[in-house]
Write a protein that holds these residues in place. Structure first.
Motif, PDB file in Angstrom:
ATOM      1  N   PRO A 348     104.700  43.013  11.341  1.00 35.67           N
ATOM      2  CA  PRO A 348     103.663  44.001  11.032  1.00 35.67           C
ATOM      3  C   PRO A 348     102.392  43.313  10.552  1.00 35.67           C
ATOM      4  CG  PRO A 348     105.400  44.034   9.374  1.00 35.67           C
ATOM      5  CD  PRO A 348     105.889  43.155  10.485  1.00 35.67           C
ATOM      6  N   VAL A 349     101.287  44.032  10.619  1.00 33.94           N
ATOM      7  CA  VAL A 349      99.989  43.425  10.315  1.00 33.94           C
ATOM      8  C   VAL A 349      99.979  42.774   8.933  1.00 33.94           C
ATOM      9  CG1 VAL A 349      97.516  43.844  10.074  1.00 33.94           C
ATOM     10  CG2 VAL A 349      98.820  45.094  11.793  1.00 33.94           C
ATOM     11  N   GLU A 354      98.746  35.315  10.925  1.00 37.27           N
ATOM     12  CA  GLU A 354      97.465  35.430  11.635  1.00 37.27           C
ATOM     13  C   GLU A 354      97.356  36.877  12.112  1.00 37.27           C
ATOM     14  OE1 GLU A 354      97.068  30.862  13.360  1.00 37.27           O
ATOM     15  OE2 GLU A 354      97.972  32.426  14.616  1.00 37.27           O
ATOM     16  N   GLN A 355      96.408  37.611  11.538  1.00 37.15           N
ATOM     17  CA  GLN A 355      96.358  39.051  11.787  1.00 37.15           C
ATOM     18  C   GLN A 355      95.409  39.428  12.923  1.00 37.15           C
ATOM     19  OE1 GLN A 355      95.284  39.649   7.712  1.00 37.15           O
ATOM     20  NE2 GLN A 355      97.324  40.351   7.130  1.00 37.15           N
ATOM     21  N   VAL A 356      94.367  38.645  13.113  1.00 32.44           N
ATOM     22  CA  VAL A 356      93.351  38.960  14.123  1.00 32.44           C
ATOM     23  C   VAL A 356      92.946  37.687  14.859  1.00 32.44           C
ATOM     24  CG1 VAL A 356      91.026  39.853  14.534  1.00 32.44           C
ATOM     25  CG2 VAL A 356      92.447  40.869  12.731  1.00 32.44           C
ATOM     26  N   TYR A 357      92.881  37.765  16.184  1.00 30.90           N
ATOM     27  CA  TYR A 357      92.289  36.704  17.003  1.00 30.90           C
ATOM     28  C   TYR A 357      90.981  37.249  17.582  1.00 30.90           C
ATOM     29  CZ  TYR A 357      95.431  32.681  17.352  1.00 30.90           C
ATOM     30  OH  TYR A 357      96.129  31.527  17.095  1.00 30.90           O
ATOM     31  N   ILE A 358      89.915  36.491  17.424  1.00 27.05           N
ATOM     32  CA  ILE A 358      88.635  36.848  18.015  1.00 27.05           C
ATOM     33  C   ILE A 358      88.491  36.091  19.330  1.00 27.05           C
ATOM     34  CG2 ILE A 358      86.129  36.775  17.724  1.00 27.05           C
ATOM     35  CD1 ILE A 358      86.596  36.936  14.698  1.00 27.05           C
ATOM     36  N   LEU A 401     101.332  36.312  23.755  1.00 27.84           N
ATOM     37  CA  LEU A 401     102.527  35.491  23.595  1.00 27.84           C
ATOM     38  C   LEU A 401     102.697  34.998  22.164  1.00 27.84           C
ATOM     39  CD1 LEU A 401     102.390  33.365  26.888  1.00 27.84           C
ATOM     40  CD2 LEU A 401     104.019  35.191  26.322  1.00 27.84           C
ATOM     41  N   LYS A 402     101.592  34.853  21.450  1.00 26.21           N
ATOM     42  CA  LYS A 402     101.658  34.442  20.039  1.00 26.21           C
ATOM     43  C   LYS A 402     101.980  35.611  19.118  1.00 26.21           C
ATOM     44  CE  LYS A 402      98.454  30.529  20.446  1.00 26.21           C
ATOM     45  NZ  LYS A 402      97.136  29.977  20.030  1.00 26.21           N
ATOM     46  N   ARG A 403     102.080  36.811  19.686  1.00 28.26           N
ATOM     47  CA  ARG A 403     102.436  38.037  18.965  1.00 28.26           C
ATOM     48  C   ARG A 403     101.446  38.355  17.831  1.00 28.26           C
ATOM     49  NH1 ARG A 403     107.138  35.218  20.460  1.00 28.26           N
ATOM     50  NH2 ARG A 403     108.891  36.427  21.243  1.00 28.26           N
ATOM     51  N   ILE A 404     100.171  38.131  18.096  1.00 25.37           N
ATOM     52  CA  ILE A 404      99.124  38.430  17.123  1.00 25.37           C
ATOM     53  C   ILE A 404      98.870  39.948  17.133  1.00 25.37           C
ATOM     54  CG2 ILE A 404      96.753  37.952  16.384  1.00 25.37           C
ATOM     55  CD1 ILE A 404      98.642  35.504  16.385  1.00 25.37           C
ATOM     56  N   PRO A 405      98.835  40.618  15.977  1.00 22.76           N
ATOM     57  CA  PRO A 405      98.695  42.075  15.964  1.00 22.76           C
ATOM     58  C   PRO A 405      97.419  42.596  16.634  1.00 22.76           C
ATOM     59  CG  PRO A 405      99.421  41.299  13.813  1.00 22.76           C
ATOM     60  CD  PRO A 405      99.085  40.084  14.621  1.00 22.76           C
ATOM     61  N   ARG A 423      91.973  45.255  20.952  1.00 22.67           N
ATOM     62  CA  ARG A 423      93.239  45.281  21.691  1.00 22.67           C
ATOM     63  C   ARG A 423      94.371  45.161  20.680  1.00 22.67           C
ATOM     64  NH1 ARG A 423      92.950  44.682  27.195  1.00 22.67           N
ATOM     65  NH2 ARG A 423      95.155  44.144  27.253  1.00 22.67           N
ATOM     66  N   ARG A 424      95.418  45.969  20.830  1.00 22.17           N
ATOM     67  CA  ARG A 424      96.569  45.963  19.920  1.00 22.17           C
ATOM     68  C   ARG A 424      97.750  45.333  20.617  1.00 22.17           C
ATOM     69  NH1 ARG A 424      99.532  45.757  15.853  1.00 22.17           N
ATOM     70  NH2 ARG A 424      99.724  47.404  14.298  1.00 22.17           N
ATOM     71  N   GLN A 425      98.492  44.508  19.876  1.00 21.37           N
ATOM     72  CA  GLN A 425      99.685  43.853  20.409  1.00 21.37           C
ATOM     73  C   GLN A 425     100.620  44.887  21.043  1.00 21.37           C
ATOM     74  OE1 GLN A 425     102.643  41.815  21.609  1.00 21.37           O
ATOM     75  NE2 GLN A 425     101.257  40.520  20.448  1.00 21.37           N
TER      76      GLN A 425
END
Length: 450
Positions: A348-349, A354-358, A401-405, A423-425
């Motif tokens: 979960p977030v 790592e919660q967000v990828y830009i 693939l990194k399962r980032i939320p 975009r949401r996981q």
């Protein structure tokens, strides 16, 4: 005569037929047993592969031969998960009146002889170290240290209940064949606490502990669980169990009463209690239906006497406290091992390291990406910018693939409108919103443990 012989032949034939039937049934039973054993082996191997593969893929933990078997190394992302779990535990325990303590990683032999862990628990302890004419052991549990802390200062009934909590590191010598990913290790960090209370306070304190488990079950989406209530065997008093039949009956009755009153799902099992009191093993099931024994509650009426612990009651008389051992978030090793499988690595977030990828579409938007990152970090959000010169489709696939939320895609339109494309996981495109809207959304999720 011929008729008699024919009858005997028929009897022999019938017996032979029965023997054949029994042989066939035995053979089938053996086949079923063999198949069940193979299924169990496959189940265990799959479980180990699930933990270790996800841990490897997401760079959470590792093992190293030179460090030693059963001694996990937590990588930065794993350490971040640990910090978030500890923050949850500390905030929750502080709100419920727990006091935090710290204890060393080893102690003299004399303390474990007093507690009874030596010789009863010796096989699960690392061999002693000899220094200055004394034997020292790595601590297999935090209990004796906490008892010493309780006994360090005089206590009145006004000081109880006293709840001492510590994320203490313990060391247990599991046999090599018993080591099992993160679930069975030799170094473990435990969400431990000991509650010292009067008999009159016991029921309320034990109910609070059970309520704490239910709170955590809701946070982590654990829908299926059972409390396994283990009692003693009266015929083994003085052998396997402390010889105090009155206290065994009293404490078992109290635990049973609490379980019934709280309406928790429990089963009762004889002859599996701890040597110093009844216990409850908490068994939970992951989202894919696998069973885990995650933690234990124990009621202890023996250690107070062994450590000469007492408080002064209302009549100015010395009285022994009851002790509740509890570890609702288990150990980091066991609980994170469970969570990795429970969420299939899609944490979960609030718990994600790592919660967000830009994801900037090109270098032209890198300045805006860093501006967005800075604003997110001001709200304590864990952010990474993917600065690789890859096409946006590749960046999105790799981040999935990194399962980032969350992924924030930044291009010309987003930069001009001061927005982010979200975009949401596992859910794909969520549309374009202002950065303020996104920060409000994700911080609410984190605050609500989503």
């Amino acid at each position: 005569q011929r008729h008699t012989e024919t009858h005997r032949d028929t009897q022999r034939h019938t017996e032979t037929h029965r023997d054949t039937q029994r042989h066939t049934e035995t053979h089938r039973d053996t086949q079923r047993h063999t198949e069940t054993h193979r299924d169990t082996q496959r189940h265990t191997e799959t479980h180990r592969d699930t933990q270790r593969q996800i841990g490897k893929d997401l760079e959470i933990f590792t093992f190293d031969d030179e460090v030693g078997p059963g001694l996990p190394l937590w990588l930065p992302k794993g350490a971040a998960i640990i910090e978030k779990l500890e923050e949850l535990a500390k905030e929750t325990e502080k709100s419920q009146g727990y006091k935090r303590v710290k204890s060393p990683h080893l102690a003299k032999e004399a303390m474990y002889l007093r507690s009874g862990h030596l010789p009863l628990y010796a096989e699960s302890m690392f061999p002693p170290m000899e220094m200055d004419g004394n034997k020292y052991y790595l601590k297999p549990m935090n209990c004796p240290h906490h008892h010493k802390i309780f006994g360090a200062t005089p206590k009145s009934y006004r000081d109880l209940p006293l709840r001492l909590a510590e994320y203490g590191t313990c060391y247990r010598y599991e046999q090599s064949g018993e080591l099992f990913g993160l679930m069975r290790v030799r170094s473990l960090q435990m969400n431990d606490a000991h509650i010292y209370c009067t008999r009159a306070q016991f029921e309320a304190e034990f109910m609070k502990v059970n309520d704490l488990y239910v709170k955590y079950f809701k946070i982590f989406g654990i829908d299926k669980y059972v409390m396994r209530f283990s009692t003693h065997d009266p015929s083994r008093l003085g052998e396997k169990y402390i010889n105090n039949p009155e206290l065994w009956k009293e404490t078992e009755d109290m635990v049973r009463s609490v379980l019934v009153k709280t309406g928790l799902n429990f089963i009762e099992v004889a002859d599996e209690a701890a040597f110093y009191g009844p216990k409850i093993d908490i068994q939970i099931w992951s989202a894919i239906g696998r069973e885990f024994t995650i933690a234990t509650n124990q009621v202890d009426f023996a250690q107070a006497e062994r450590f000469d612990l007492y408080f002064t009651n209302e009549n100015n008389e010395k009285e022994r406290p009851l002790i509740i051992h509890r570890a609702p978030l288990s150990t980091h090793e066991r609980f994170i091992g469970f969570l990795l499988e429970h969420y299939a690595g899609k944490l979960p977030v609030w718990l994600s390291p790592e919660q967000v990828y830009i994801l900037p579409i090109s270098d032209k938007f890198m300045n805006y990406a860093h501006e967005v990152k800075s604003l997110l970090e001001q709200s304590d959000i864990e952010v990474v910018i993917d600065e690789r010169p890859e096409k946006i489709g590749r960046k999105i696939r790799d981040t999935e693939l990194k399962r980032i939320p969350y992924m924030l895609v930044l291009g010309e339109k987003e930069q001009e409108e001061r927005k982010v494309s979200v975009r949401r996981q596992g859910q794909g495109d969520q549309g374009s919103v202002t950065l303020e809207q996104f920060i409000s959304q994700i911080t609410t999720e984190i605050k609500e443990y989503k």
